[in-house]
Design a protein around this motif. Structure first.
Motif, PDB file in Angstrom:
ATOM      1  N   LEU A  22       0.821  -1.205   0.000  1.00 36.40           N
ATOM      2  CA  LEU A  22       0.000   0.000   0.000  1.00 36.40           C
ATOM      3  C   LEU A  22       0.855   1.255   0.000  1.00 36.40           C
ATOM      4  O   LEU A  22       1.969   1.271   0.531  1.00 36.40           O
ATOM      5  CB  LEU A  22      -0.912   0.019   1.235  1.00 36.40           C
ATOM      6  CG  LEU A  22      -1.877  -1.157   1.415  1.00 36.40           C
ATOM      7  CD1 LEU A  22      -2.637  -0.999   2.724  1.00 36.40           C
ATOM      8  CD2 LEU A  22      -2.835  -1.260   0.242  1.00 36.40           C
ATOM      9  N   GLU A  23       0.292   2.309  -0.573  1.00 36.01           N
ATOM     10  CA  GLU A  23       0.865   3.656  -0.483  1.00 36.01           C
ATOM     11  C   GLU A  23      -0.017   4.470   0.454  1.00 36.01           C
ATOM     12  O   GLU A  23      -1.228   4.572   0.242  1.00 36.01           O
ATOM     13  CB  GLU A  23       0.920   4.312  -1.862  1.00 36.01           C
ATOM     14  CG  GLU A  23       1.941   3.700  -2.804  1.00 36.01           C
ATOM     15  CD  GLU A  23       3.373   4.084  -2.444  1.00 36.01           C
ATOM     16  OE1 GLU A  23       3.550   5.108  -1.741  1.00 36.01           O
ATOM     17  OE2 GLU A  23       4.296   3.366  -2.868  1.00 36.01           O
ATOM     18  N   LEU A  24       0.579   5.060   1.490  1.00 39.80           N
ATOM     19  CA  LEU A  24      -0.183   5.796   2.492  1.00 39.80           C
ATOM     20  C   LEU A  24       0.286   7.239   2.579  1.00 39.80           C
ATOM     21  O   LEU A  24       1.441   7.555   2.280  1.00 39.80           O
ATOM     22  CB  LEU A  24      -0.012   5.152   3.876  1.00 39.80           C
ATOM     23  CG  LEU A  24      -0.391   3.682   4.027  1.00 39.80           C
ATOM     24  CD1 LEU A  24      -0.163   3.250   5.474  1.00 39.80           C
ATOM     25  CD2 LEU A  24      -1.830   3.436   3.615  1.00 39.80           C
ATOM     26  N   GLU A  28      -0.389   8.361   9.191  1.00 41.21           N
ATOM     27  CA  GLU A  28      -1.315   7.234   9.357  1.00 41.21           C
ATOM     28  C   GLU A  28      -0.859   6.399  10.550  1.00 41.21           C
ATOM     29  O   GLU A  28       0.333   6.154  10.741  1.00 41.21           O
ATOM     30  CB  GLU A  28      -1.318   6.370   8.107  1.00 41.21           C
ATOM     31  CG  GLU A  28      -2.316   5.224   8.127  1.00 41.21           C
ATOM     32  CD  GLU A  28      -3.687   5.623   7.611  1.00 41.21           C
ATOM     33  OE1 GLU A  28      -4.605   5.725   8.444  1.00 41.21           O
ATOM     34  OE2 GLU A  28      -3.826   5.840   6.400  1.00 41.21           O
ATOM     35  N   LEU A  33      -5.361   2.725   9.958  1.00 42.31           N
ATOM     36  CA  LEU A  33      -5.238   1.923   8.739  1.00 42.31           C
ATOM     37  C   LEU A  33      -6.189   0.736   8.787  1.00 42.31           C
ATOM     38  O   LEU A  33      -6.881   0.440   7.802  1.00 42.31           O
ATOM     39  CB  LEU A  33      -3.798   1.442   8.575  1.00 42.31           C
ATOM     40  CG  LEU A  33      -3.556   0.496   7.394  1.00 42.31           C
ATOM     41  CD1 LEU A  33      -3.896   1.167   6.068  1.00 42.31           C
ATOM     42  CD2 LEU A  33      -2.111   0.004   7.393  1.00 42.31           C
ATOM     43  N   ARG A  36      -9.735   1.860   8.073  1.00 44.77           N
ATOM     44  CA  ARG A  36      -9.987   2.186   6.669  1.00 44.77           C
ATOM     45  C   ARG A  36     -10.102   0.935   5.812  1.00 44.77           C
ATOM     46  O   ARG A  36     -10.894   0.874   4.875  1.00 44.77           O
ATOM     47  CB  ARG A  36      -8.867   3.079   6.120  1.00 44.77           C
ATOM     48  CG  ARG A  36      -8.919   4.505   6.580  1.00 44.77           C
ATOM     49  CD  ARG A  36      -8.184   5.457   5.653  1.00 44.77           C
ATOM     50  NE  ARG A  36      -6.784   5.119   5.477  1.00 44.77           N
ATOM     51  CZ  ARG A  36      -6.276   4.590   4.367  1.00 44.77           C
ATOM     52  NH1 ARG A  36      -7.054   4.296   3.344  1.00 44.77           N
ATOM     53  NH2 ARG A  36      -4.978   4.343   4.272  1.00 44.77           N
ATOM     54  N   ASP A  67       7.648   4.923   6.346  1.00 44.19           N
ATOM     55  CA  ASP A  67       7.938   4.309   5.053  1.00 44.19           C
ATOM     56  C   ASP A  67       8.728   3.012   5.242  1.00 44.19           C
ATOM     57  O   ASP A  67       9.687   2.959   6.018  1.00 44.19           O
ATOM     58  CB  ASP A  67       8.748   5.282   4.195  1.00 44.19           C
ATOM     59  CG  ASP A  67       8.958   4.763   2.786  1.00 44.19           C
ATOM     60  OD1 ASP A  67       7.966   4.444   2.114  1.00 44.19           O
ATOM     61  OD2 ASP A  67      10.129   4.664   2.372  1.00 44.19           O
TER      62      ASP A  67
END
Length: 227
Positions: A22-24, A28, A33, A36, A67
């Motif tokens: 995933l790209e967040l 977050e 997370l 969602r 990251d």
């Protein structure tokens, strides 16, 4: 930022995958997370008993992600292999083959240990009146052995001069199969019994291994601590 999400048991079945990339956005948290990703009321019902792990350590729901993190959503829990740095952990085992209790006992023997206690958990043929056909176990394998080793160290600090070893099966197990062994060696029986009970209770509560019971009329993921 890019993260990896690991899914197990009912969450894996719901999504249809064991891993998500995933790209967040920044800021977050692991809890936000989950909220969602899983809006289904049945899955939100797991939230109070869910465990969160980031980079193979347990964290609180408000832990902020970074990251490259590996996140795991862990539903209720109920021969040597590589440890966290690739070194063998000689007294904790996760196996798809039948377990060897004698080998586990040998791990905890010693000239000063006058008592050895063991616990063996086997697959029973029923649960609350429903016939059980077999069990399926799965695990967050990269996290299991380090958590088992950490638990052994906790026990050996709490009960000095003890030695602890444990092993668990994964995969499909049939009625009567041995699913888990714990062995404790201690100078005296009181410490051996107490440490062994603590070991199996904490293993079921904190080590990410998941159990699915298969019945004639369906199946159910079960909390490890209930058995």
């Amino acid at each position: 930022m890019a993260i990896t999400v690991r899914l197990f048991a009912a969450l894996r079945e719901h999504v249809g995958h064991s891993k998500l990339e995933l790209e967040l956005a920044p800021n977050e948290t692991v809890g936000s997370l989950f909220d969602r990703l899983f809006v289904d009321p049945a899955l939100q019902g797991l939230r109070p008993s869910l465990l969160f792990a980031v980079n193979r350590d347990y964290v609180s729901h408000d832990h902020e992600l970074r990251d490259g993190d590996e996140v795991a959503f862990i539903p209720p829990l109920g021969g040597g292999a590589p440890g966290p740095e690739g070194e063998p952990i000689a007294r904790v085992f996760l196996s798809r083959e039948p377990l060897n209790l004698s080998a586990l006992i040998d791990c905890v023997r010693g000239p000063g240990r006058g008592g050895i206690t063991t616990f063996t958990g086997t697959v029973r043929d029923h649960f609350e009146g429903r016939p059980v056909l077999h069990l399926d176990y799965e695990a967050y394998e990269e996290m299991v052995l380090p958590k088992m080793a950490e638990l052994c160290e906790i026990i050996e600090t709490r009960w000095p001069e003890t030695s602890v070893a444990m092993a668990h099966r994964v995969g499909r197990l049939h009625i009567g199969d041995e699913a888990v062994h714990v062995a404790v060696g201690a100078p005296h029986r009181d410490a051996a019994f107490a440490a062994c009970r603590f070991a199996i209770d904490e293993l079921k509560a904190t080590v990410p291994i998941f159990k699915k019971e298969i019945y004639e009329d369906g199946s159910q993921w079960k909390a490890q601590g209930g058995g």
